[in-house]
Design a protein around this motif. Sequence first.
Motif: not given
Length: 497
Positions: A197-217
Amino acid sequence: MVPDLSEVLGQDRADAKNQIRDWLSPGYPNKPSVASRKAGEILNFAREIAEKDLVLACDGQTVLAVGRVRGPYEFDRSLGFPHKRPVEWLLLDPWRMPDPEGPRTTVYELGKSADNLLELEQRLFHRGAVPVQKPRVTPKPDTVSSPSLDPFTARVEAILRRKGQVVLYGPPGTGKTHRALAVANELAARRAFQKSFVDLTAAERVTVADGDGLVRVCTFHPGWGYEDFIEGLRPKTIDGQMVFEARDGIFKDVCRDASARMDVHYFLVIDEINRGDLPRIFGELITAIEYDKRDRPIKLPITGSSFTIPRNVFIIGTMNTADRSISLMDTALRRRFGFVELMPDSAVLAGRKAGGLALGPWLDALNARIRRHLKRDARNLQVGHAYLMPPQSISSVAEFARVLRDDIIPLLEEYCYDDFATLRDILGSELVDAEAGRIREEIFGGNREEDLIQAVSFEEMQPLVLDQEPVDSALTGEPPELVADDAEDEGDTDFAR
């Protein structure tokens, strides 16, 4: 029962088949040919089916599901049939093969009927199957530089592979939410992008950790119900008239998105999972979330629609044991989750000081007093290290005083239920006036930093024998030696790649 086949699979086929046949023979007395045939089927399942092969789950000539093999043979003794192969399911709608093919065996290689193969191809690519994702351009295996998972993440990952959901539990301030999000982000990133995760680009981080991404809370609370988690009827005004319309909950949304992208893993982090009415929130999912029952459609009672929990959806919950013990969690749900305990860890405070006060040893001494004087359930009422790790690190007595006065002392007052004698035993008489039933607020005033440090310097922090090392290595401020909780959980695995 046939035991773990991992060692047998490396043998010559004839030797491996003979060994499996010997294990099966007691179940087929006077039928050696049946035992031999079954041995061959098991060997085909465990070794001959290759990764990326298409597999059809059938009941006679009816195809129940079509999937792609995603990994090697696995053995899970907790299951009724412990021999497994990870599969990404692509089609879940039943259909019949045009031509009868294959004897009545457990594992059989299709290919004799061109009509059957053509029907399979048309259903996969032309009749609305779950779309097969185009492969991403990723580094070759020998150039992927993602480091091995740390022991904690590897342990949680192993539980998720086995159960599909896990709860991180412990006293307040032990970093449960932080660790849950960190694990979810890391595992989602490695699966989707083959890097940490620390090596992801800004766009890739959005894909993972955005509110509607792969990780949701989401956060459970007493007002949460089935309609928030799965589906429910919500009021809506149309032309001045109030009507009720069906609306999907957060978990149903996650499952729908995950069904359309089986090549990645989705994570739902449920904070404060124990604060909700779990049987009411989960409803029929109490059965459906079991990992070996995933991909089986169930009928939802409100809309009557068919609902499936994909195998690429994982739940990570957090639970504050100061609020509620694990033993009070609904029994049916408790056995469907794995559990990992997080306790106060003074090692993360190594080298941190407030004036001349070493924070790690102070936290250990404080928790030792809590365990000694609170006694009942005191282990779950300790103070976590996160209290001493605010957004800006504590580096002065003034910052430590604010945390102690505004965060830690109110927590201990709640633990003691206004029993100021016990509170005095924990914090000392220089901080607590037990007779007057009050905290000596004056010690937090200006120009009294030395008095405060003296007041909180518990005798437990001093070495028991002069000129020798302290009995507890944590009191030295040095991190203790890390010992893996479970050797088999260490390192990276295919789950996270």
